[in-house]
Design an enzyme around this catalytic site. Structure first.
Site: not given
Length: 557
Positions: A100, A518, A450, A218, A419, A104, A455, A486, A480
């Site tokens: 396509l 179920d 904290t 840019d 924080e 360089q 997390e 399940y 599982d």
């Protein structure tokens, strides 16, 4: 065609406008940036028709200085793994097709995903030409930033990055509609209404970048492609080779970018993300007039004009353009970065807003918006997001890592309440302490008081990660434990123990997700839970709705 006495975007009047002769600017050399130095050095994922126009651009508008023949960089040849780890073989997943574009440092190919037949663009960067550690970091950072910004509808979506002994391959969505640059050449200039719509898109990309701690550095029409040639507004930003992560108040000194678009403070080697707003203002001026606001026959002359900052609103077609449009341009091209509009303020300007009505409130910061989403999730989904976050590659979470470090001011490895409060307020939040405490408690899954790194990533990762089958399957298999297909009450209880989650009613979790009653959760029910309530899940996901206002932080603008 606009102001023909000073050249035109098509370069039919002044060749000095199209090819500045003075190449004294010490612009940054960057191998991962396909378009950053020459409009013919193009890695854009586009069609053949667009690539065939490159020779035209060499004679119409060379927006940047030529590359230096030699580089004054220290460093050795590239490490064996540019990406820092092994990746799957791209040829096992994709079939590379026709070329396509040629740049360089590599080549862009059409590629087809073997499993689906879907077409993408593959930018293959030659490792042989990565001659320093900085070159390697440039490529690695471009991949990280593309992952970090993934999900915004006007930013090209990265599909994956792969490496073999010779190349680094970046697979991304294909944009076959051509460049915004070519549209400007064809039209001369746009109507105010169309220019406003395009500016809204371009500045929306700037706001999304800044909100997630990324400075583009840019922006220019060549770096925006059209997904569909029949839709002027199907724009995608495609080149992040010069982009960097930034923290509020951080000052940059390296001179990068393109002469016609570069902000004065960049030339003075003391700048931040507000330089992107200047560049967007230059693009707006070009959209309306067909010529750049700062022009000369040499590169040094362009820089002198930029530093003077005089904007011509007298020549044709400016007498016919509204005062509101001129007001916006003046405020985007303000010489003092601290007085320049932020990206969000540009989007609220009456000329941009539909019917002249600005939003009645600021958008939530991105991290805040994601924390709110996370806080509304059930315990199982929170644990699943933690599992998924831990499986993400380094390049996928590098941006969030930078944001975590910015909030973790004492470098303890965990974010305290103070924080989090300071970080969110620095980035534009106006939440009350009680609201911040609620978000803190929601993200603090293990009740340690904290928010640790894991997390934080789980709570702020973009929900488009939940689209990926391999992530969903891995998370399901984590719960599982016996491989039965399940998730049972006992397995939910075991997972809660592993994550130090207390006050959990296991039966309630099962009951909420178990659609067929179920008493257990199958994979289909698990996937439905994970994708329930995710806004705009899929390719339509917009990060405009997740704006982290780093642009508004003290010292950042």
């Amino acid at each position: 065609m606009g102001n023909t006495c000073r050249g035109s975007i098509g370069g039919k009047t002044f060749q000095g406008y199209t090819q500045p002769e003075d190449s004294s600017c010490s612009t940054n050399h960057n191998p991962s940036s396909g378009n950053s130095y020459s409009s013919s050095d193009n890695f854009s994922p586009t069609s053949n028709a667009q690539q065939n126009s490159n020779h035209k651009k060499e004679h119409s508008l060379s927006l940047v200085s030529p590359r230096k023949a030699s580089m004054n960089r220290s460093g050795s040849n590239q490490a064996y793994y540019v990406m820092g780890h092994m990746t799957p073989n791209i040829r096992d997943l994709y079939t590379l097709g026709r070329k396509l574009g040629q740049g360089q440092f590599g080549t862009t190919y059409l590629c087809t995903e073997n499993s689906t037949g879907a077409e993408y663009a593959c930018k293959s960067i030659s490792k042989r030409k990565l001659i320093s550690k900085e070159d390697v970091e440039d490529v690695r950072r471009e991949i990280q930033i593309m992952h970090h910004l993934s999900g915004h509808r006007n930013i090209v979506t990265i599909k994956g990055a792969y490496e073999d002994p010779l190349y680094v391959h970046i697979v991304m969505e294909i944009c076959s509609g051509g460049e915004l640059f070519d549209r400007i050449i064809q039209r001369g200039h746009y109507s105010e209404r169309k220019a406003a719509e395009l500016t809204k898109i371009i500045v929306g990309v700037v706001e999304a970048c800044h909100s997630l701690g990324v400075m583009h550095r840019d922006l220019k029409p060549e770096n925006f492609l059209l997904v569909n040639k029949d839709n002027d507004f199907s724009l995608k930003a495609i080149d992040f080779g010069l982009s960097v992560f930034f923290k509020p108040g951080q000052i940059f000194t390296d001179v990068v970018g393109s002469p016609y678009y570069v902000a004065p403070e960049v030339l003075l080697k003391h700048y931040g993300p507000e330089a992107d707003v200047w560049t967007a203002g230059v693009i707006l001026y070009i959209l309306l007039s067909g010529v750049p606001p700062f022009w000369a026959e040499t590169q040094q002359g362009i820089f002198d004009a930029v530093l003077k900052g005089h904007i011509d609103f007298d020549s044709d077609p400016w007498p016919l353009i509204s005062e509101s449009a001129k007001d916006l341009i003046r405020k985007m091209l303000c010489m003092q970065p601290s007085e320049r509009l932020t990206a969000h303020e540009v989007l609220c300007h009456p000329w941009i807003c539909e019917n002249g009505v600005a939003p009645d409130r600021a958008l939530d910061p991105a991290v805040l918006s994601r924390l709110k989403q996370f806080s509304a999730m059930n315990k199982l989904k929170k644990m699943a997001l933690r599992v998924i976050a831990e499986s993400l590659s380094e390049e996928e979470i590098a941006g969030l890592r930078e944001m975590f470090k910015a909030m973790d001011t004492d470098s303890s490895g965990a974010i305290t309440f103070d924080e989090l409060k300071a970080g969110l307020r620095k980035y534009g939040s106006t939440l009350k302490d009680t609201e911040i405490r609620e978000l803190m408690d929601a993200a603090d899954v293990d009740n340690s008081g904290t928010i640790d790194y894991g997390e934080f990533i789980a709570a702020t990762v973009h929900l488009n990660k939940l689209e990926r089958e391999e992530h969903l399957m891995a998370a399901f298999q984590y719960f599982d434990k016996d491989g039965s297909g399940y998730i049972t009450v006992d397995e939910v209880q075991q997972a809660c123990i592993e994550h130090n989650m207390t006050d959990v009613y296991f039966e309630d979790i099962i009951r909420e997700v178990d659609q067929d009653n179920d008493g257990r959760i199958d994979y289909g029910e698990f996937v439905a839970m994970m994708q329930k309530g995710n806004p705009c899940i899929g390719r339509r996901t917009m990060r405009n709705s997740l704006n982290l206002s780093m642009r508004d932080a003290p010292g950042a603008q």
